[in-house]
Design a protein around this motif. Structure first.
Motif, short mmCIF file in Angstrom:
data_model
loop_
_atom_site.label_atom_id
_atom_site.label_comp_id
_atom_site.label_asym_id
_atom_site.label_seq_id
_atom_site.Cartn_x
_atom_site.Cartn_y
_atom_site.Cartn_z
N MET A 35 0.82 -1.21 0.00
CA MET A 35 0.00 0.00 0.00
C MET A 35 0.86 1.27 0.00
N THR A 36 0.58 2.19 -0.94
CA THR A 36 1.21 3.51 -0.89
C THR A 36 0.12 4.57 -1.11
N PRO A 37 0.31 5.77 -0.56
CA PRO A 37 -0.76 6.78 -0.54
C PRO A 37 -0.80 7.70 -1.77
N HIS A 38 -1.02 7.14 -2.95
CA HIS A 38 -1.11 7.94 -4.18
C HIS A 38 0.09 8.89 -4.29
N ILE A 39 1.28 8.28 -4.29
CA ILE A 39 2.49 9.10 -4.34
C ILE A 39 3.34 8.80 -5.57
#
Lengths: 404, 404
Positions: A361-365
């Motif tokens: 999971m990554t925060p739209h980066i």
């Protein structure tokens, strides 16, 4: 709880939040600007293309005459209004924004910022924007009576309310601006899954040296790509460099150099079945929302790796959650989500993806590297320049993809 | 506690353990063999090169005559001893090993396995081995009185006791066999650090959506590579595909296509200073042990990413630990270690790397993809074939790099 019921606002709010750091960053770190290669290369190409078209264009000649009339002292920098055609950049006026707008537009257009809209926007022909909600609003769009062209700063334009935009206004996405960085992120996620980095790192920190847990190779495996826009094509190139066989799906089905197979959306089941890795690089439109649902997931290999770096809602949230729960060898690598938190809110989806071991999971980066904002702005304003000088901007979206 | 005092045995034991899963895997999963592209390609090239040399070699003609004398029924498969020149493969006889040895050697040599050594090894000319300790032993090496050539299955040969090997015996590493997979692993680690995947995944699982933590780009950044053997060159190619500028150090200093700079070991400080990412792809020799110590680390950028996929002891353990402790923006990505656990032991270094957030840890698995063992064996036996037929094997190591 189904994803299709989640309001559209989620994405918009998320995007709003997701864009905020760009500004924060602008203030604290200007040191990486020289890394903005992409836009600079495009810039170089523009100069070349303008040269090839035989020097000054008719509009440049008009602009030069106008400048002469106004005196040389006023020809440099950003000229706020009153000068030939008008461009409204719906951002706050900041040094880096003004500088780039000055470089790319001041010789052919007058540039306004959000601070300037009280001075009159009736003759604004071009609107450049990041987010819509909370910035443009009905009041403003109604006043832009001469509007011909909207240029988004983002590659996706699913956050624009097409029903509020007059049909004669062209809308361009900013496809290509950060494609290289998004492709890097897609490979970071794909490789982390292939090499089981999270599992090994966790076990090793506990003292467990587990060489019986093997890696998946990239070389020789099948990389499926949905969408061959600038991001998809860059992913294709990198996949080829890793020795992968590329199977792609694009609307036109048009062949692409380096791909073993390119099909139309009708060929989606075939690509899903063959792919060891599948990267989604599609825009979110009426046609792609929920494209990957229960049936599509069920066609994929048991241990496939699914990477989404475009928009969350292309995948059915509940279907993906259930698939991950019952297929522990399947991995989902998600940079984009269904729900985005407002400022101060916690990140939370409708299903507890954060409890699953087979998700990365990554925060739209994906595009967020130092200098990315300047890159993006340059790329967008290049297209505005092309619109103003040649009336042939790139990346025009089909509004029928967004409204019925 | 200093790394140089850690006994050499650690690595050997580790290697021993690290090789064991290959055999375990051979038994349980044969299904991925078709993915062993690399060795198969080399195989294809061999056939081509033999054809170019004008059909059968003198040795093949002799072999054919011998076969005719022995009757056609015996010419296929592995012939245990008594047939022309002898090759001892110091592995247990298993179906996949026998099959590959049969394909690559049975037409020109007699092949023995560990089970066969009681039948007489005095005329063995070639020894193929994985590990030395616990397998070869003094007794056996003393009996190999006709030995001319040792072929390792591993790319590194630092586990061989050169002081026990007669000086007239050539030793070849298996450089190139798994270079592609090791390069994939190096990029997996590098990208995971660049995109801060571990940090973002951990924060997001706690509900923290942190778009203010930016990624490092690969494009436009400097990739330093120490060593341009087959692994280093593959890393160079991938770095170029990502748009990185490559600065390398190699013993010869010889230029390499695609690199912006290639220097000799004297240029190490320059490359350390310039590198945003540094990958170690050197063999462990007398000259490279402890190469990266306190001074070298102090020359590197504050937020550099150091990737080691070759051998742990090229870095000074204590120096790296202290550097990571006091430079929290610096990241070390380690697939190779100073101490390797025996079976049933816990993984444990002399310093608690497992407590540091700025380390990404994997258990020496870079080459471990399904089919890697067969790949490695094929690649090694191709070189044995070249030795037997043409007396011009590749990858001969310089014993002065290992003993004074």
């Amino acid at each position: 709880m189904s994803s299709s019921k989640t309001s559209r606002r989620g994405i918009e709010r998320g995007l709003y939040k997701s864009l905020a750091p760009a500004f924060a960053w602008q203030e604290k770190d200007q040191g990486y600007q020289e890394k903005g290669r992409c836009a600079q290369d495009v810039h170089g190409e523009r100069k070349e293309s303008e040269r090839r078209r035989g020097g000054r264009t008719p509009i440049e000649i008009r602009a030069a005459s106008a400048r002469e009339g106004r005196g040389k002292g006023e020809t440099k920098g950003v000229i706020p209004g009153g000068f030939l055609r008008k461009v409204l950049i719906a951002l706050k006026k900041k040094e880096n924004v003004e500088k780039i707008a000055g470089e790319l537009l001041s010789d052919i257009a007058g540039v306004l910022f959000l601070e300037d809209i009280e001075d009159g926007v009736e003759d604004v022909e071009v609107l450049v924007l990041f987010q819509w909600r909370g910035v443009i609003g009905e009041g403003l769009i109604g006043r832009l009576r001469s509007l011909k062209f909207i240029q988004a700063l983002t590659a996706g334009v699913n956050h624009l309310p097409f029903e509020e935009i007059p049909e004669n206004v062209l809308v361009a996405s900013n496809s290509g601006a950060n494609a290289g960085y998004i492709a890097e992120h897609a490979f970071a996620l794909m490789l982390a899954a292939a090499k089981r980095l999270f599992l090994h790192d966790r076990l090793l920190r506990k003292g467990e040296f587990r060489q019986d847990i093997f890696s998946k190779p990239l070389r020789g495996s099948v990389l499926g790509i949905l969408g061959l826009g600038s991001i998809g094509r860059r992913i294709l190139e990198l996949g080829r460099s890793f020795g992968m066989k590329v199977y792609a799906v694009r609307k036109s089905g048009k062949p692409e150099a380096g791909a073993e197979f390119v099909g139309t959306p009708d060929d989606l089941p075939y690509v899903l079945r063959e792919a060891d890795y599948l990267v989604i690089a599609l825009p979110l439109t009426r046609h792609t929302e929920g494209l990957i649902g229960e049936r599509e997931l069920s066609l994929m290999k048991r241990d496939a790796v699914l990477v989404n770096v475009s928009r969350g809602k292309i995948i059915d949230q509940e279907a993906l959650y259930r698939h991950l729960l019952s297929n522990r060898e399947f991995t989902a690598c998600l940079d984009v989500w269904w729900n985005y938190p407002r400022a101060e809110e916690s990140f939370r989806q409708d299903f507890p993806f954060e409890k699953l071991p087979n998700v990365i999971m990554t925060p739209h980066i994906a595009p967020l590297v130092p200098g990315y904002f300047e890159n993006m702005l340059r790329h967008a304003l290049e297209n505005v320049r092309t619109f103003l000088l040649w009336d042939s901007p790139a990346n025009i979206v089909d509004r029928k993809d967004y409204v019925p």
